[in-house]
Design a protein around this motif. Sequence first.
Motif, PDB file in Angstrom:
ATOM      1  N   CYS A 188       0.882  -1.086   0.148  1.00 38.77           N
ATOM      2  CA  CYS A 188       0.010   0.159   0.066  1.00 38.77           C
ATOM      3  C   CYS A 188       0.880   1.247  -0.023  1.00 38.77           C
ATOM      4  O   CYS A 188       0.182   2.251  -0.523  1.00 38.77           O
ATOM      5  CB  CYS A 188      -1.226   0.094   1.319  1.00 38.77           C
ATOM      6  N   ILE A 200      -0.231   3.883  -2.866  1.00 35.35           N
ATOM      7  CA  ILE A 200      -0.595   5.386  -2.557  1.00 35.35           C
ATOM      8  C   ILE A 200       0.091   6.327  -3.021  1.00 35.35           C
ATOM      9  O   ILE A 200      -0.553   7.416  -3.530  1.00 35.35           O
ATOM     10  CB  ILE A 200      -0.527   5.275  -0.744  1.00 35.35           C
ATOM     11  N   SER A 224      -0.222   7.615  -7.086  1.00 36.94           N
ATOM     12  CA  SER A 224      -1.043   8.598  -7.611  1.00 36.94           C
ATOM     13  C   SER A 224      -0.306   9.902  -7.917  1.00 36.94           C
ATOM     14  O   SER A 224      -0.563  10.624  -8.700  1.00 36.94           O
ATOM     15  CB  SER A 224      -2.262   8.835  -6.597  1.00 36.94           C
ATOM     16  N   SER A 225       0.730  10.187  -6.992  1.00 31.74           N
ATOM     17  CA  SER A 225       1.467  11.229  -7.252  1.00 31.74           C
ATOM     18  C   SER A 225       2.443  11.253  -8.521  1.00 31.74           C
ATOM     19  O   SER A 225       2.722  12.067  -9.215  1.00 31.74           O
ATOM     20  CB  SER A 225       2.193  11.828  -5.744  1.00 31.74           C
ATOM     21  N   SER A 261      -6.669   0.905   3.335  1.00 32.49           N
ATOM     22  CA  SER A 261      -5.646   1.735   3.111  1.00 32.49           C
ATOM     23  C   SER A 261      -5.839   2.635   1.564  1.00 32.49           C
ATOM     24  O   SER A 261      -5.484   3.893   1.640  1.00 32.49           O
ATOM     25  CB  SER A 261      -4.022   0.993   2.933  1.00 32.49           C
ATOM     26  N   LEU A 262      -6.070   1.690   0.757  1.00 37.04           N
ATOM     27  CA  LEU A 262      -6.234   2.439  -0.806  1.00 37.04           C
ATOM     28  C   LEU A 262      -7.558   3.136  -0.697  1.00 37.04           C
ATOM     29  O   LEU A 262      -7.625   4.223  -1.346  1.00 37.04           O
ATOM     30  CB  LEU A 262      -6.070   1.544  -1.690  1.00 37.04           C
ATOM     31  N   GLY A 263      -8.638   2.526  -0.279  1.00 33.36           N
ATOM     32  CA  GLY A 263     -10.191   3.041  -0.432  1.00 33.36           C
ATOM     33  C   GLY A 263     -10.062   4.487   0.280  1.00 33.36           C
ATOM     34  O   GLY A 263     -10.737   5.588  -0.228  1.00 33.36           O
ATOM     35  N   ALA A 297      -7.313   6.372   1.256  1.00 32.69           N
ATOM     36  CA  ALA A 297      -6.414   7.329   0.412  1.00 32.69           C
ATOM     37  C   ALA A 297      -6.921   8.056  -0.651  1.00 32.69           C
ATOM     38  O   ALA A 297      -6.758   9.162  -0.869  1.00 32.69           O
ATOM     39  CB  ALA A 297      -5.025   6.765   0.144  1.00 32.69           C
ATOM     40  N   TYR A 298      -7.707   7.311  -1.576  1.00 34.09           N
ATOM     41  CA  TYR A 298      -8.259   7.779  -2.809  1.00 34.09           C
ATOM     42  C   TYR A 298      -9.786   8.259  -2.693  1.00 34.09           C
ATOM     43  O   TYR A 298     -10.405   8.535  -3.626  1.00 34.09           O
ATOM     44  CB  TYR A 298      -8.150   6.897  -3.777  1.00 34.09           C
ATOM     45  N   SER A 299     -10.347   8.219  -1.367  1.00 36.05           N
ATOM     46  CA  SER A 299     -11.677   8.933  -1.148  1.00 36.05           C
ATOM     47  C   SER A 299     -11.702  10.394  -1.293  1.00 36.05           C
ATOM     48  O   SER A 299     -10.372  11.080  -1.295  1.00 36.05           O
ATOM     49  CB  SER A 299     -12.273   8.434   0.172  1.00 36.05           C
ATOM     50  N   GLY A 319      -9.868  11.737   1.625  1.00 37.81           N
ATOM     51  CA  GLY A 319      -8.663  11.434   1.921  1.00 37.81           C
ATOM     52  C   GLY A 319      -8.167  10.839   3.411  1.00 37.81           C
ATOM     53  O   GLY A 319      -6.974  10.673   3.480  1.00 37.81           O
ATOM     54  N   SER A 344      -4.860   8.737   8.318  1.00 40.28           N
ATOM     55  CA  SER A 344      -4.554   8.483   6.786  1.00 40.28           C
ATOM     56  C   SER A 344      -5.163   7.012   6.714  1.00 40.28           C
ATOM     57  O   SER A 344      -5.335   6.290   7.462  1.00 40.28           O
ATOM     58  CB  SER A 344      -3.214   8.263   6.645  1.00 40.28           C
TER      59      SER A 344
END
Length: 474
Positions: free
Chosen positions: A148, A152, A155-156, A394-396, A398-400, A403, A417
Motif C-alpha cells: 500500500c 498510495i 497517484s502522485s 488503505s487504498l480506499g 487514501a483515494y476517497s 482522503g 490516513s
Amino acid sequence: MSDPKTVPTMGAPDASDAVYDARTLGAPKMTVFGIQHMFAMFGATILVPTLTGLSVSATLLFAGLGTLLFHFLAKGKVPAFLGSSFAFIAGYAAIAPNGEAHLLPYACLGVACAGLLYLVVSALFKAFGPQRIMRFFPPVVTGPIVICIGLILASSAIANCETNWPIALVAIIIIVISNIWGRGMIRIIPILLGVVGSYLAAAIGGIVDFTPVVEAPWIGLPVLWDNTVFALFGPSFDAGLAITAIITIMPLAFATIIEHIGDMSAISSTCNRNFIAEPGLHRTLLGDGLATIVASLFGAPANTTYGENTGVLALTRVFDPRVVRIAAGFAILLSFCPKFAAVISCMPACVIGGVSLVLYGMISAVGIRNLVENHVDFMLSRNVLITALILVLSLGIAYSAAGAVTFEVGGVTVALSGLAVGSVVGIVLNIILPGKADFDAWDGGLAAEAEADDVPLPLEAEVTNLPIREQRRG
C-alpha cells in the motif's frame, strides 16, 4: 560504523549480485551511487517545502543531518535515507493554510512535539524487546502495508507524469534500458541516468524556466533565525496557538510510526537483513524521532525513512549504508548553495513523475516479495481477510474524497490516513482472529530461549498453529 553484513538475514541466501560493501567497487563508484540516492529523494523531499512554504535549503540540510543522526543511532547498519514526511502536510495546512511565515514556526513546534512520541514508542521497544512487539507485525500484516505504501504514492507519480508524458516516458525508458540491458556502471545507476537524461530532454524541449537559477546566489545560509521555533519565544508568543498546533499535529505521529515499521520491513526484505532485530526498531525509531525533532526546531519539514531510496536499493542491489551517508553528505553540502537548490526546484514535475513511477512500483513489489518469500498461506481465510481489509481500507480511504478518516476528540479534529487505518485494522485482526500461535505463552523465559536459539522474528516467517516450543524444534 558497521554494515548490513553484521545483521542476521531474513532466512534466505544472499543474491549473487548483492553488494554489502561498496568499498570493493572503488571510491568513484561509491560517490556516484551516493549522488543517485540524493537525486532519488529530491523530488518528494523538495515537494514538501514547496507545498507548505518551508525552506528548500533548510530541508536539504536537515535531510542530510537527520540521515547521519539516524545512521549513528542505528549503528550504521541500515541503508535508509531520511527525507521530508508527507504525513504532516495536513498539520502544516491546519496551522498555516497559506504558508504564512509567521505561523509556520508554530506548526513546526507541533511537529517537534510529535517527534517526542517516537521516543516513547522507542522506549517501549527497548523495554519489552522486538519479540514481544513484532509479534503484532507478521508478514501477513507488513507485506500488504508495504504494498500500500507504494500504491498510495503511485497517484502522485501519475499526476506528475501527466504534466508531460513524453518526458516522463524518457525517464522510464532510460531506467528500464539501463537496468536490463546496461553493462557495468550503467546497470547500477539507472535512477541517476533517468533523472539526468529526462531533465536534459525537458531543457532541450524548452519546458524548463531557469530564471530562478540565474537569480539565485552561489552561497547562502540554509537556516534563517526567524523561521525557527526558537524565534517564537518572545513578547508576541501566542500560547493558545502553540497548544492548538501541538494538539492538532501530535496524533499524526501514530500514523508515521506505523509507516516507519512498514519501511523497516521493506528495507529488511530488500536487503535480506533483519533490521527489526539488529540494530532494532528502538534504535531506528529513536533516530527517526530525533531527526524529526531537530529538523522541526530549525524550520525544516519532519523527517521520515524514504520509500524512494528503498526503490533504489531494490533496483541497484547495492546495500551498503556508506553509500546513503555519502548522499547525506552531498545534501548537506548543497544546502549551502541556493543556486543548486534552484536547479532542483526547477526540475519539471514530469521528470520526477517518470522516476517515481518506477521507484514506487518497486516498493509495492518488495511487499509482494515479502508475502511470497515468507510463504504466507492464502488458503487460510484469516490471511485473506487481513490482507483484503488492509488493502481496501488503505487504498480506499487514501483515494476517497476526504482522503482520511476524521473525527473530533475534545473539540480537536483528528485525521487518520488510509494507511494508518488499514494498518491498525490489520494488526487488530491478526491478534483476534483464530489460526495463529498462542503468543500469550511467549513469556520472558521463552523469549530469551528463542533469542538464544536465533528463532526468526515474526517478520521473517509466517507463524503457524504449532505451539511455540514445537516451532523452535522445527
